[in-house]
Design a protein around this motif. Structure first.
Motif, short mmCIF file in Angstrom:
data_model
loop_
_atom_site.label_atom_id
_atom_site.label_comp_id
_atom_site.label_asym_id
_atom_site.label_seq_id
_atom_site.Cartn_x
_atom_site.Cartn_y
_atom_site.Cartn_z
N PRO A 195 -7.10 -6.17 -16.13
CA PRO A 195 -5.69 -6.20 -15.69
C PRO A 195 -5.50 -6.90 -14.34
O PRO A 195 -6.39 -6.90 -13.49
N PHE A 196 -4.31 -7.48 -14.18
CA PHE A 196 -3.84 -7.98 -12.88
C PHE A 196 -2.65 -7.11 -12.49
O PHE A 196 -1.62 -7.12 -13.16
N ILE A 197 -2.80 -6.33 -11.44
CA ILE A 197 -1.75 -5.41 -11.00
C ILE A 197 -1.29 -5.81 -9.61
O ILE A 197 -2.10 -5.94 -8.69
N GLY A 198 0.02 -6.00 -9.47
CA GLY A 198 0.58 -6.36 -8.17
C GLY A 198 1.32 -5.20 -7.54
O GLY A 198 1.90 -4.36 -8.23
N MET A 199 1.30 -5.17 -6.23
CA MET A 199 2.02 -4.14 -5.49
C MET A 199 2.68 -4.79 -4.27
O MET A 199 2.00 -5.35 -3.41
N ILE A 204 7.91 -0.56 -0.74
CA ILE A 204 7.61 0.84 -1.05
C ILE A 204 7.78 1.69 0.21
O ILE A 204 7.26 1.34 1.27
N PRO A 205 8.52 2.79 0.13
CA PRO A 205 8.66 3.65 1.31
C PRO A 205 7.30 4.10 1.83
O PRO A 205 6.39 4.39 1.06
N GLU A 206 7.17 4.15 3.13
CA GLU A 206 5.88 4.46 3.76
C GLU A 206 5.34 5.81 3.29
O GLU A 206 4.13 5.97 3.09
N ALA A 207 6.23 6.77 3.07
CA ALA A 207 5.79 8.11 2.66
C ALA A 207 5.15 8.11 1.28
O ALA A 207 4.37 9.00 0.95
N LEU A 208 5.50 7.14 0.45
CA LEU A 208 4.99 7.08 -0.92
C LEU A 208 3.84 6.10 -1.09
O LEU A 208 3.28 5.97 -2.18
N MET A 209 3.48 5.40 -0.01
CA MET A 209 2.51 4.32 -0.12
C MET A 209 1.14 4.81 -0.60
O MET A 209 0.53 4.23 -1.51
N SER A 210 0.65 5.90 -0.01
CA SER A 210 -0.67 6.39 -0.39
C SER A 210 -0.68 6.86 -1.84
O SER A 210 -1.62 6.58 -2.59
N MET A 211 0.37 7.59 -2.26
CA MET A 211 0.45 8.06 -3.64
C MET A 211 0.51 6.89 -4.61
O MET A 211 -0.16 6.91 -5.67
N PHE A 241 -3.45 -7.08 -6.49
CA PHE A 241 -2.80 -8.00 -5.55
C PHE A 241 -1.86 -7.21 -4.65
O PHE A 241 -0.86 -6.66 -5.10
N LEU A 242 -2.20 -7.13 -3.38
CA LEU A 242 -1.40 -6.40 -2.39
C LEU A 242 -0.58 -7.40 -1.59
O LEU A 242 -1.07 -8.03 -0.65
N ASP A 243 0.68 -7.53 -1.97
CA ASP A 243 1.58 -8.49 -1.34
C ASP A 243 2.22 -7.85 -0.11
O ASP A 243 2.92 -6.85 -0.22
N GLY A 244 1.96 -8.43 1.06
CA GLY A 244 2.48 -7.87 2.30
C GLY A 244 1.63 -6.71 2.78
O GLY A 244 2.14 -5.63 3.12
N ILE A 245 0.32 -6.92 2.83
CA ILE A 245 -0.60 -5.83 3.17
C ILE A 245 -0.38 -5.29 4.57
O ILE A 245 -0.73 -4.15 4.88
N ALA A 247 2.20 -4.18 5.72
CA ALA A 247 3.15 -3.07 5.66
C ALA A 247 2.47 -1.74 5.35
O ALA A 247 3.12 -0.68 5.44
N LEU A 248 1.19 -1.74 4.97
CA LEU A 248 0.49 -0.48 4.69
C LEU A 248 0.33 0.34 5.97
O LEU A 248 -0.07 -0.19 7.00
#
Length: 435
Positions: A195-199, A204-211, A241-245, A247-248
């Motif tokens: 798979p190719f999975i993008g994020m 994504i709200p910061e509070a939900l990023m880890s989940m 693929f982490l677009d805008g890393i 922001a983590l």
């Protein structure tokens, strides 16, 4: 810019007379006293017309014609001949000359031959450019178009990375092609069957990023990480693929840095618009994660740094969009090209593509100063796209029928009232299409 006209004649009076006539008529000419000098400077990139005398010392016109056509068999070459040499001129045309001029000739006849020769040569060059673009798009390789040296090097690097298996950091402004490159590296690489999975980290709200990335919290007794219902689990052994890393959050960056030490994990391709070294210095980015990702870094140049590609890219987007919707592409004239080159293109290639699509679908009168606004949506809704297609169909029908509404009505199968309502909705006036 008007294509250049080359004049090859050993008689100075002929060269001067032709040069003066062409200058008066607005052409840019260049004269050669012998064919050998002209041949040495000739290339397949020549866009104009060559006028060559037949009877010349050292290298006559027939030999020049033969050698010039070896450089490019589709050059527009006009042979200049005296009275009684018609048979030689006809032979030259059979050999590949575009036309011939018999002395004496009128200015009107000269201009007619030259204009037709220029049109023919420009058509040849446009067809070659279109073929080259189509080959670029259909051939194996990243769909990052352009002829700037920086883009050529970028394509080579991307093509090389498809056979590697390490993590990659993509650095560049928005709209420069980072996601295209990431997808190519995956689709053509060793993990293409996974798979190719993008994020999109910035969305994504910061509070939900880890989940979102790692899934539910692990129980205290767990000995191995468990990424159930997460991007990592969905990716498995594919490409994440982490677009805008950038922001983590830092705590998520730390967990991601730890993940990179694991052998059983996805390949990570991350993209960023910011200078991560500065972010590390400010305490906003994890140094260990940067060290692991940046071992392979690709830098994507902004469009303003490769202005030589702007017109070519716009032509490509106009053609592909027009082909997709079955309408004729707009023609780029000198004024359009100047506007394209003067615009800053802060949104880079993505902005230029949106501009080109809007031109095809909405018409030139709907264009703004050159590109998207700060509040423009990145993606149109379905309703927006349907409206654009409807307007493009109406615009094309009006254009082909020169504003004759009865003919448009018959072709599209619309009632007269419905047609008028749609024209009003899309701000289309039949008078603008009258010839």
């Amino acid at each position: 810019m008007t294509p250049e006209i080359w004049i090859i004649d050993d008689e100075r009076t002929i060269r001067d007379a032709l040069s003066q006539t062409l200058d008066i008529e607005g052409f840019h000419s260049r004269a050669f006293a012998n064919a050998k000098d002209a041949l040495e400077q000739l290339s397949a990139a020549f866009e104009g017309v060559i006028i060559s005398d037949i009877n010349m010392p050292q290298m006559d016109g027939m030999v020049f014609l033969e050698k010039a056509l070896e450089v490019d068999h589709e050059l527009s070459i006009v042979m200049l001949t005296g009275h009684g040499d018609i048979s030689t001129a006809v032979s030259a045309m059979r050999q590949g000359a575009y036309d011939f001029l018999e002395k004496p000739f009128s200015t009107e006849h000269l201009l007619d031959v030259l204009k037709r020769g220029i049109d023919k040569r420009q058509l040849v060059m446009e067809n070659r450019e279109l073929k080259r673009q189509l080959e670029t798009q259909s051939a194996p390789g990243p769909r990052i178009l352009g002829n700037a040296d920086s883009v050529k090097q970028l394509r080579r690097s991307i093509f090389h990375l498809k056979d590697q298996d390490g993590d990659v950091l993509l650095q560049g402004e928005r709209g420069t092609g980072k996601e295209l490159a990431a997808r190519f590296i995956h689709d053509q690489g060793t993990r293409q069957d996974e798979p190719f999975i993008g994020m999109k980290c910035r969305q994504i709200p910061e509070a939900l990023m880890s989940m979102e990335l790692f899934g539910s919290e692990q129980p205290a007794y767990a000995t191995l990480p468990s990424y159930k219902n997460s991007k990592i689990a969905a990716t498995d052994k594919g490409t994440l693929f982490l677009d805008g890393i950038e922001a983590l959050p830092l705590n998520v960056q730390e967990k991601l840095a730890a993940l990179t030490d694991s052998a059983e994990r996805p390949r990570i391709i991350a993209s960023t618009r910011v200078d991560l070294t500065s972010s590390i210095a400010q305490g906003h980015f994890n140094a260990a994660l940067f060290q692991k990702l940046s071992a392979t870094t690709l830098v994507f140049p902004p469009l303003r740094d490769r202005s030589e590609d702007v017109v070519t890219l716009c032509q490509n987007f106009l053609r592909t969009t027009a082909s997709r919707f079955g309408v004729a592409p707009p023609k780029l004239d000198a004024e359009h090209k100047d506007k394209l080159l003067q615009h800053s293109w802060k949104g880079n290639v993505r902005e230029l593509q949106a501009y080109s699509e809007r031109w095809v679908l909405m018409g030139e009168q709907c264009l703004t100063n050159g590109g998207e606004t700060d509040h423009e949506k990145e993606h149109d809704t379905l309703a927006d796209r349907i409206l654009k297609v409807e307007r493009a169909i109406l615009f094309d029908a009006l254009n082909r029928h020169n504003g004759m509404l009865k003919e448009v009505q018959n072709e599209l199968g619309l009632a007269r009232k419905t047609l008028y309502e749609k024209l009003k909705k899309h701000n289309l006036d039949k008078q603008n299409f009258k010839v």
